[in-house]
Design an enzyme around this catalytic site. Structure first.
Site, PDB file in Angstrom:
ATOM      1  N   HIS A 105      -2.958   0.391  -9.908  1.00 20.55           N
ATOM      2  CA  HIS A 105      -1.861   1.390  -9.403  1.00 20.55           C
ATOM      3  C   HIS A 105      -1.592   2.551 -10.346  1.00 20.55           C
ATOM      4  CE1 HIS A 105       1.260   2.853  -6.819  1.00 20.55           C
ATOM      5  NE2 HIS A 105       1.781   3.053  -7.700  1.00 20.55           N
ATOM      6  N   CYS A 106      -1.966   3.567 -10.035  1.00 15.51           N
ATOM      7  CA  CYS A 106      -1.662   4.870 -11.157  1.00 15.51           C
ATOM      8  C   CYS A 106      -0.485   5.631 -10.855  1.00 15.51           C
ATOM      9  CB  CYS A 106      -2.938   5.703 -10.950  1.00 15.51           C
ATOM     10  SG  CYS A 106      -2.530   7.109 -12.318  1.00 15.51           S
ATOM     11  N   PRO A 107       0.510   5.768 -11.540  1.00 14.06           N
ATOM     12  CA  PRO A 107       2.035   6.205 -11.389  1.00 14.06           C
ATOM     13  C   PRO A 107       1.638   7.574 -11.316  1.00 14.06           C
ATOM     14  CG  PRO A 107       1.849   5.170 -13.570  1.00 14.06           C
ATOM     15  CD  PRO A 107       0.648   4.677 -13.015  1.00 14.06           C
TER      16      PRO A 107
END
Length: 414
Positions: free
Chosen positions: A209-211
């Site tokens: 999951h890439c913020p």
């Protein structure tokens, strides 16, 4: 010690017999209602996959819920930071560097900087937009007619190979409903209601999951994410290398004018110096006929030099940090792995090594073939049209099955 254990055992048996006799004395209707109430209570918490991890997740669900909300909110902040910082570099490039290039560089280098800079900018904007807006891919809600490797403990749905659950993208749903979902789903829960009870679905071929994208990186947007990292790294390296001389000159110019502002003309005098006539009166006004005035240093000059320093420091830092991340993902792509599979395969290799066996990644088709599959290259011209130019073509496969590629040395005639 043994007599004590025997006495304790007899005492427990006596208590059980007494409790059974007390239950038998109750009316049959009361005993049936009590048994039915116990069954309902246990059904709310029963699940064939229930273990200590699921129970701890259920107890800590409010904390996870708050963390997920904060992470999603910070995800929007991170996206805003990416857009704001990139826009600031563009403003400096167009209003500070471009006029300087047009006035001082020869025609060949002017054409080179304009063409390469705008090509790199288009690739960054295109891939970042597609990475944030493209869905990573989700498995079907109902049981499909495809093989699956396990059942997600949070979604309570079958998980195809390379599928994982994202706790950050997950929305809050009461866990006690999760436990009873697999029991009552086929009996009385309809499809709309089950979609309300179940959390967000898992991610197909989840990498992480890439913020900075505020999105998961999965099967359908993995290529966009890696291309964005690659071209952003190249763009930062381009700005850092081409602006190195300007950065050094701007830094020395600011330091030079700082010293000029600190140094004051004349000699400071205190006490009786003026009375005895040692120091002339001009020194008290901080003026000297022997010192020439410093060169003018306007606010525009200060902003120009500070902008150059800001651009070089920011692009150099991002080039180092994002370049390391890009190299890491390039290594994973060469091995046919994702970030999550890297840890799983490492543990599996250690487990099999203890038994004298060697682990082989079933999704590794060779370095070149892995890159062809990742970028969707089917012929030689696709290296230009699908890699070096913006392309929104879909990746190979549907993310549910991974046995569609034959095991041979070269799976694509490129």
């Amino acid at each position: 010690m043994r007599p004590c254990l025997g006495v304790g055992h007899l005492l427990l048996r006596w208590l059980r017999v007494c409790s059974r006799r007390a239950r038998n004395r109750l009316p049959k209707c009361v005993r049936e209602r009590w048994a039915y109430a116990q069954l309902l209570w246990r059904s709310l918490f029963y699940n064939s996959l229930t273990n200590c991890d699921v129970v701890s997740d259920s107890l800590l669900e409010p904390i996870f819920w708050m963390v997920d909300i904060l992470t999603r909110w910070f995800g929007m902040v991170f996206v805003f930071l990416v857009v704001a910082l990139t826009s600031s570099i563009l403003i400096i490039s167009y209003f500070c560097l471009l006029p300087l290039v047009l006035n001082t560089y020869p025609p060949f280098w002017i054409v080179w900087h304009i063409c390469y800079g705008h090509w790199n900018l288009i690739m960054i904007i295109f891939h970042y937009y597609k990475a944030t807006k493209t869905s990573p891919g989700y498995p079907p809600k109902m049981k499909p007619d495809i093989p699956f490797v396990s059942v997600c403990k949070k979604c309570i749905i079958p998980k195809p190979a390379r599928t994982h659950h994202c706790g950050i993208c997950n929305t809050y749903r009461p866990h006690f409903l999760h436990f009873s979902l697999n029991i009552f789903h086929t009996a009385w829960i309809s499809e709309p209601f089950s979609s309300f009870l179940s959390p967000c679905r898992c991610i197909l071929k989840m990498d992480h999951h890439c913020p900075w994208l505020n999105n998961c990186v999965g099967h359908f947007n993995h290529r966009y994410f890696f291309s964005f990292c690659l071209f952003m790294t190249l763009g930062c390296m381009y700005c850092s290398i081409s602006g190195r001389t300007l950065f050094i000159n701007a830094y020395h110019a600011i330091e030079h004018f700082k010293h000029l502002e600190v140094e004051q003309p004349g000699v400071p005098v205190k006490g009786v110096g003026l009375l005895i006539g040692i120091v002339p009166p001009e020194a008290m006004t901080k003026k000297s006929s022997y010192n020439t005035p410093p060169p003018p240093y306007t606010f525009k000059d200060k902003m120009f030099h500070k902008s150059i320093i800001y651009m070089w420091v920011l692009t150099s830092t991002v080039a180092v940090a994002l370049g390391g991340l890009t190299l890491w993902h390039a290594m994973l792509i060469s091995r046919g792995e994702t970030s999550i599979e890297r840890h799983i395969n490492k543990k599996e290799a250690k487990r099999l090594a203890k038994h004298g066996k060697v682990y082989r990644n079933p999704f590794n088709y060779g370095r070149l073939n892995n890159w062809k599959i990742f970028f969707g290259v089917e012929k030689t011209s696709h290296w230009l049209t699908r890699v070096l130019l913006p392309s929104s073509h879909a990746p190979y496969g549907d993310g549910l099955t991974w046995d569609i590629y034959p095991h041979q040395k070269d799976i694509m005639p490129v």
